[in-house]
Design a protein around this motif. Structure first.
Motif, PDB file in Angstrom:
ATOM      1  N   ASP A  94       0.823  -1.288  -0.053  1.00 50.28           N
ATOM      2  CA  ASP A  94       0.040   0.098   0.018  1.00 50.28           C
ATOM      3  C   ASP A  94       0.878   1.078   0.053  1.00 50.28           C
ATOM      4  O   ASP A  94       0.439   2.340  -0.701  1.00 50.28           O
ATOM      5  CB  ASP A  94      -0.898   0.026   1.206  1.00 50.28           C
ATOM      6  CG  ASP A  94      -1.969  -1.078   1.003  1.00 50.28           C
ATOM      7  OD1 ASP A  94      -2.272  -1.701   0.081  1.00 50.28           O
ATOM      8  OD2 ASP A  94      -2.632  -1.468   2.301  1.00 50.28           O
ATOM      9  N   ALA A  95       1.959   1.336   0.942  1.00 48.76           N
ATOM     10  CA  ALA A  95       2.768   2.395   0.907  1.00 48.76           C
ATOM     11  C   ALA A  95       3.509   2.854  -0.466  1.00 48.76           C
ATOM     12  O   ALA A  95       3.904   3.901  -0.871  1.00 48.76           O
ATOM     13  CB  ALA A  95       3.796   2.229   1.880  1.00 48.76           C
ATOM     14  N   LEU A  96       3.793   1.450  -1.152  1.00 48.85           N
ATOM     15  CA  LEU A  96       4.669   1.569  -2.472  1.00 48.85           C
ATOM     16  C   LEU A  96       3.702   2.063  -3.602  1.00 48.85           C
ATOM     17  O   LEU A  96       3.972   3.002  -4.291  1.00 48.85           O
ATOM     18  CB  LEU A  96       5.392   0.406  -2.805  1.00 48.85           C
ATOM     19  CG  LEU A  96       6.260   0.575  -3.965  1.00 48.85           C
ATOM     20  CD1 LEU A  96       7.655   1.220  -3.417  1.00 48.85           C
ATOM     21  CD2 LEU A  96       6.609  -0.850  -4.536  1.00 48.85           C
ATOM     22  N   VAL A  97       2.525   1.457  -3.496  1.00 46.90           N
ATOM     23  CA  VAL A  97       1.460   2.002  -4.406  1.00 46.90           C
ATOM     24  C   VAL A  97       1.350   3.641  -4.224  1.00 46.90           C
ATOM     25  O   VAL A  97       1.055   4.409  -5.205  1.00 46.90           O
ATOM     26  CB  VAL A  97       0.220   1.235  -4.374  1.00 46.90           C
ATOM     27  CG1 VAL A  97      -0.779   1.947  -5.093  1.00 46.90           C
ATOM     28  CG2 VAL A  97       0.529  -0.110  -4.889  1.00 46.90           C
ATOM     29  N   GLU A  98       1.145   4.001  -2.950  1.00 49.52           N
ATOM     30  CA  GLU A  98       0.911   5.478  -2.687  1.00 49.52           C
ATOM     31  C   GLU A  98       2.274   6.426  -3.230  1.00 49.52           C
ATOM     32  O   GLU A  98       1.923   7.325  -3.818  1.00 49.52           O
ATOM     33  CB  GLU A  98       0.755   5.752  -1.308  1.00 49.52           C
ATOM     34  CG  GLU A  98       0.331   7.004  -0.762  1.00 49.52           C
ATOM     35  CD  GLU A  98      -0.848   7.795  -1.245  1.00 49.52           C
ATOM     36  OE1 GLU A  98      -0.737   8.823  -1.541  1.00 49.52           O
ATOM     37  OE2 GLU A  98      -1.835   6.928  -1.347  1.00 49.52           O
TER      38      GLU A  98
END
Length: 153
Positions: A94-98
């Motif tokens: 999720d953090a990488l997609v953000e």
């Protein structure tokens, strides 16, 4: 897992033995960070790294396992075995997609081998199989679709 942080040269480059130190994995971390590389590191309660996820774009003449095209970085994700099944991989993804959405990246791709339970995580986050090589699927997440689904988009 308590915290997820963006990667810096110090937080990822010295950890190849834990996160990407295999012969094929070295392709994804050599000379970290190159222009356009980005990533995140998950830390345990004591501040020790327990997982990492990063993205790197490759040229057509030097692709990685999950290559789909120029300008689409390939995602690598690893969680130490004793921290799997605790939401670390999902938080990292999720953090990488953000981070990718913030950088206006068109998509993220990856390669996942048959039998890897992480395929369920990728599918729940919207990755779709777009190719197959040997015993692995190449998956792609369309980040324009992700960004369009956010409030205020």
């Amino acid at each position: 897992m308590d915290r997820t942080h963006r990667c810096s040269r110090d937080s990822l480059s010295g950890r190849r033995g834990k996160f990407g130190g295999t012969r094929g994995g070295a392709h994804y971390v050599t000379d970290w960070p190159r222009p356009g590389d980005f990533g995140v590191v998950a830390e345990g309660e004591a501040g020790n790294p327990v997982g990492a996820a990063w993205a790197r774009a490759f040229p057509v003449d030097d692709p990685g396992y999950g290559y789909v095209g120029p300008g689409v970085p390939e995602l690598t994700l690893g969680v130490l075995p004793e921290h799997r099944g605790r939401g670390v991989g999902g938080a990292l993804l999720d953090a990488l997609v953000e981070a990718a959405v913030e950088q206006s990246v068109a998509g993220l791709s990856l390669s996942v081998e048959d039998g890897n339970p992480a395929v369920r995580l990728y599918m729940t986050r919207g990755f779709l199989a777009v190719g197959r090589e040997g015993a692995s699927d190449t998956m792609l997440l369309d980040l324009a679709r992700v960004a369009a689904g956010r409030p205020g988009s």
